[in-house]
Scaffold this motif. Structure first.
Motif, PDB file in Angstrom:
ATOM      1  N   GLY A 193       0.810  -1.211   0.000  1.00  0.00           N
ATOM      2  CA  GLY A 193       0.000   0.000   0.000  1.00  0.00           C
ATOM      3  C   GLY A 193       0.843   1.260   0.000  1.00  0.00           C
ATOM      4  N   ILE A 194       1.901   1.277   0.815  1.00  0.00           N
ATOM      5  CA  ILE A 194       2.777   2.458   0.869  1.00  0.00           C
ATOM      6  C   ILE A 194       3.523   2.630  -0.440  1.00  0.00           C
ATOM      7  N   PHE A 195       4.020   1.527  -0.993  1.00  0.00           N
ATOM      8  CA  PHE A 195       4.742   1.616  -2.270  1.00  0.00           C
ATOM      9  C   PHE A 195       3.817   2.141  -3.372  1.00  0.00           C
ATOM     10  N   CYS A 196       2.602   1.607  -3.441  1.00  0.00           N
ATOM     11  CA  CYS A 196       1.650   2.035  -4.470  1.00  0.00           C
ATOM     12  C   CYS A 196       1.262   3.504  -4.298  1.00  0.00           C
ATOM     13  N   GLU A 197       1.053   3.920  -3.060  1.00  0.00           N
ATOM     14  CA  GLU A 197       0.662   5.306  -2.803  1.00  0.00           C
ATOM     15  C   GLU A 197       1.698   6.284  -3.328  1.00  0.00           C
ATOM     16  N   ASN A 198       2.959   5.890  -3.264  1.00  0.00           N
ATOM     17  CA  ASN A 198       4.036   6.769  -3.719  1.00  0.00           C
ATOM     18  C   ASN A 198       4.296   6.690  -5.221  1.00  0.00           C
ATOM     19  N   GLN A 266      -3.597 -11.878  -8.272  1.00  0.00           N
ATOM     20  CA  GLN A 266      -3.536 -10.522  -7.734  1.00  0.00           C
ATOM     21  C   GLN A 266      -3.092 -10.583  -6.269  1.00  0.00           C
ATOM     22  N   LEU A 267      -1.941  -9.985  -5.968  1.00  0.00           N
ATOM     23  CA  LEU A 267      -1.478  -9.890  -4.587  1.00  0.00           C
ATOM     24  C   LEU A 267      -2.081  -8.683  -3.879  1.00  0.00           C
ATOM     25  N   TYR A 268      -2.287  -7.616  -4.654  1.00  0.00           N
ATOM     26  CA  TYR A 268      -2.795  -6.362  -4.064  1.00  0.00           C
ATOM     27  C   TYR A 268      -3.315  -5.490  -5.206  1.00  0.00           C
ATOM     28  N   LEU A 269      -4.403  -4.776  -4.936  1.00  0.00           N
ATOM     29  CA  LEU A 269      -4.969  -3.862  -5.923  1.00  0.00           C
ATOM     30  C   LEU A 269      -5.178  -2.523  -5.234  1.00  0.00           C
ATOM     31  N   TYR A 270      -4.520  -1.500  -5.750  1.00  0.00           N
ATOM     32  CA  TYR A 270      -4.540  -0.189  -5.096  1.00  0.00           C
ATOM     33  C   TYR A 270      -5.381   0.818  -5.887  1.00  0.00           C
ATOM     34  N   ASN A 271      -6.344   1.408  -5.210  1.00  0.00           N
ATOM     35  CA  ASN A 271      -7.052   2.603  -5.675  1.00  0.00           C
ATOM     36  C   ASN A 271      -7.976   2.384  -6.874  1.00  0.00           C
ATOM     37  N   LEU A 272      -8.495   1.182  -7.070  1.00  0.00           N
ATOM     38  CA  LEU A 272      -9.483   0.984  -8.126  1.00  0.00           C
ATOM     39  C   LEU A 272     -10.843   1.435  -7.605  1.00  0.00           C
ATOM     40  N   PHE A 273     -11.421   2.444  -8.271  1.00  0.00           N
ATOM     41  CA  PHE A 273     -12.717   2.974  -7.841  1.00  0.00           C
ATOM     42  C   PHE A 273     -13.830   1.961  -8.129  1.00  0.00           C
ATOM     43  N   LYS A 274     -14.853   1.987  -7.306  1.00  0.00           N
ATOM     44  CA  LYS A 274     -16.045   1.188  -7.597  1.00  0.00           C
ATOM     45  C   LYS A 274     -16.836   1.826  -8.734  1.00  0.00           C
ATOM     46  N   THR A 275     -16.822   3.158  -8.755  1.00  0.00           N
ATOM     47  CA  THR A 275     -17.499   3.896  -9.829  1.00  0.00           C
ATOM     48  C   THR A 275     -16.577   4.980 -10.346  1.00  0.00           C
ATOM     49  N   ILE A 276     -16.354   4.982 -11.665  1.00  0.00           N
ATOM     50  CA  ILE A 276     -15.554   6.034 -12.298  1.00  0.00           C
ATOM     51  C   ILE A 276     -16.531   7.004 -12.955  1.00  0.00           C
ATOM     52  N   SER A 277     -16.601   8.177 -12.410  1.00  0.00           N
ATOM     53  CA  SER A 277     -17.591   9.156 -12.868  1.00  0.00           C
ATOM     54  C   SER A 277     -17.353   9.546 -14.320  1.00  0.00           C
ATOM     55  N   ALA A 278     -18.426  10.037 -14.952  1.00  0.00           N
ATOM     56  CA  ALA A 278     -18.321  10.522 -16.337  1.00  0.00           C
ATOM     57  C   ALA A 278     -17.267  11.621 -16.423  1.00  0.00           C
ATOM     58  N   HIS A 279     -16.469  11.576 -17.498  1.00  0.00           N
ATOM     59  CA  HIS A 279     -15.419  12.571 -17.749  1.00  0.00           C
ATOM     60  C   HIS A 279     -14.433  12.673 -16.585  1.00  0.00           C
ATOM     61  N   ASN A 283      -6.444   6.445 -11.460  1.00  0.00           N
ATOM     62  CA  ASN A 283      -5.094   5.879 -11.467  1.00  0.00           C
ATOM     63  C   ASN A 283      -5.015   4.778 -10.425  1.00  0.00           C
ATOM     64  N   LEU A 284      -4.427   3.657 -10.784  1.00  0.00           N
ATOM     65  CA  LEU A 284      -4.410   2.496  -9.893  1.00  0.00           C
ATOM     66  C   LEU A 284      -3.187   1.640 -10.144  1.00  0.00           C
ATOM     67  N   VAL A 285      -2.988   0.654  -9.250  1.00  0.00           N
ATOM     68  CA  VAL A 285      -1.844  -0.249  -9.377  1.00  0.00           C
ATOM     69  C   VAL A 285      -2.298  -1.678  -9.100  1.00  0.00           C
ATOM     70  N   PHE A 286      -1.908  -2.590  -9.979  1.00  0.00           N
ATOM     71  CA  PHE A 286      -2.140  -4.022  -9.818  1.00  0.00           C
ATOM     72  C   PHE A 286      -0.805  -4.662  -9.464  1.00  0.00           C
ATOM     73  N   VAL A 287      -0.763  -5.414  -8.360  1.00  0.00           N
ATOM     74  CA  VAL A 287       0.482  -6.017  -7.875  1.00  0.00           C
ATOM     75  C   VAL A 287       0.427  -7.531  -8.046  1.00  0.00           C
ATOM     76  N   SER A 288       1.497  -8.075  -8.615  1.00  0.00           N
ATOM     77  CA  SER A 288       1.599  -9.523  -8.772  1.00  0.00           C
ATOM     78  C   SER A 288       3.017  -9.975  -8.451  1.00  0.00           C
ATOM     79  N   LYS A 289       3.190 -11.284  -8.325  1.00  0.00           N
ATOM     80  CA  LYS A 289       4.530 -11.826  -8.196  1.00  0.00           C
ATOM     81  C   LYS A 289       5.296 -11.619  -9.505  1.00  0.00           C
ATOM     82  N   LYS A 290       6.605 -11.475  -9.399  1.00  0.00           N
ATOM     83  CA  LYS A 290       7.448 -11.347 -10.585  1.00  0.00           C
ATOM     84  C   LYS A 290       7.334 -12.620 -11.410  1.00  0.00           C
ATOM     85  N   PHE A 291       7.199 -12.456 -12.724  1.00  0.00           N
ATOM     86  CA  PHE A 291       7.130 -13.605 -13.627  1.00  0.00           C
ATOM     87  C   PHE A 291       7.854 -13.281 -14.923  1.00  0.00           C
TER      88      PHE A 291
END
Length: 325
Positions: A193-198, A266-279, A283-291
């Motif tokens: 969470g801290i890494f994604c926030e930054n 998915q290990l962690y999902l940061y800041n994905l809105f439930k609703t993205i308003s019109a216009h 911004n978000l981050v999807f975290v996974s293991k290195k592959f």
């Protein structure tokens, strides 16, 4: 004669209290740029800085153990941080387009020296009784630490470094496992969470990494690696007149040869809105293991709409980007 002069000069510098760094603790090298935020976690609140040059910006809040660093292109510099338990941390800073380490979780073991309690009191305005509660027992009671009073007119932006006693090496070895246990080992979700926030707001760095369906645009701006995880930095834009209700976001790897499909955990999902308003955008981050990816494989990002027909599938030809980080 020359040898005797060097020895005499060394002794003189020591006894006039120009502190010597512990030989095993060199300054920590940090690379930074304007696209990512480097995060530092100290074991005690920050009370004083010797600031770097203007192309490096270090920020922290009062009574906080966390600081952040960003950089603009420019010459190398250095940063000194003094914490409330008296420890002094030294960093060498360089601007680089590629950053090796995004997070530094520091232990007392990594300090280059310490300042006396009188100096801490001068900086913080607290009494010795207040400060000693934040000091490890060995620094309060162990009189073999060389701590001397500083004159009242001391310039604390240039406070001198006191040497740790060399026998601290044995304590350092015994406590290494304990000190190495940082936030990442204790609580990975908080660390993510801290890494994604930054780092969740990034300029686009990957070419041909967007797709738009019915005015809903999904774009991959960057891929970051930290430790053993990948951070996919995404941006969703709703350019339509209707709010977009998100059902879920999923990542897949698909092979061109046999059409097989594997979902990326998915290990962690940061800041994905439930609703993205019109216009608006999200911004978000999807975290996974290195592959790693084979030459015939692609990554697919699927954004699904709740009770709607505007799902977006983003194919990503990012074999080189994934395998080289």
């Amino acid at each position: 004669m020359r040898f005797r002069f060097i020895i005499l000069l060394f002794a003189l510098l020591y006894f006039v209290d120009i502190g010597a760094c512990q030989l095993s603790n060199e300054p920590i090298h940090v690379t930074a740029n304007s696209n990512v935020t480097i995060t530092f976690f100290f074991p005690s609140p920050i009370i004083k800085l010797v600031k770097p040059s203007d192309n490096f910006i270090f920020k922290y809040k009062a009574n906080s153990t966390m600081g952040t660093l960003t950089a603009r292109k420019g010459p190398p510099s250095n940063l000194t941080v003094i914490t409330e338990n008296g420890n002094i941390y030294s960093f060498t800073l360089t601007y680089e387009t590629e950053v090796a380490n995004f997070t530094f979780i520091l232990s007392e073991d990594q300090a280059i020296g310490t300042i006396p309690l009188s100096a801490i009191e001068k900086i913080t305005g607290k009494t010795y009784t207040d400060v000693k509660e934040r000091l490890p027992d060995n620094k309060v009671r162990d009189t073999s630490y060389r701590q001397t009073s500083l004159p009242n007119n001391t310039n604390y932006s240039e406070v001198k470094i006191e040497a740790f006693r060399s026998s601290a090496k044995s304590t350092k070895i015994q406590d290494k496992t304990k000190m190495d246990k940082g936030l990442y080992d204790v609580n990975k979700k908080d660390y993510y969470g801290i890494f994604c926030e930054n780092n969740y707001v990034q300029p686009p760095k990957i070419k041909d990494a967007s797709n738009t369906v019915n005015l809903i645009k999904v774009q991959l701006n960057n891929i970051l690696k930290d430790r053993s995880e990948l951070y996919f930095v995404l941006e969703i834009k709703n350019n339509s007149e209707i709010d977009y209700k998100v059902k879920r976001l999923r990542f897949f790897v698909k092979s061109r040869k046999n059409n097989s499909k594997l979902e990326i955990e998915q290990l962690y999902l940061y800041n994905l809105f439930k609703t993205i308003s019109a216009h608006s955008k999200n911004n978000l981050v999807f975290v996974s293991k290195k592959f790693q990816l084979a030459a015939d494989q692609k990554v697919y990002v699927l954004l699904e709409e709740e009770d709607g027909q505007r799902s977006v599938l983003l194919p990503l030809d990012i074999v080189d980007e994934i395998n080289r980080i």
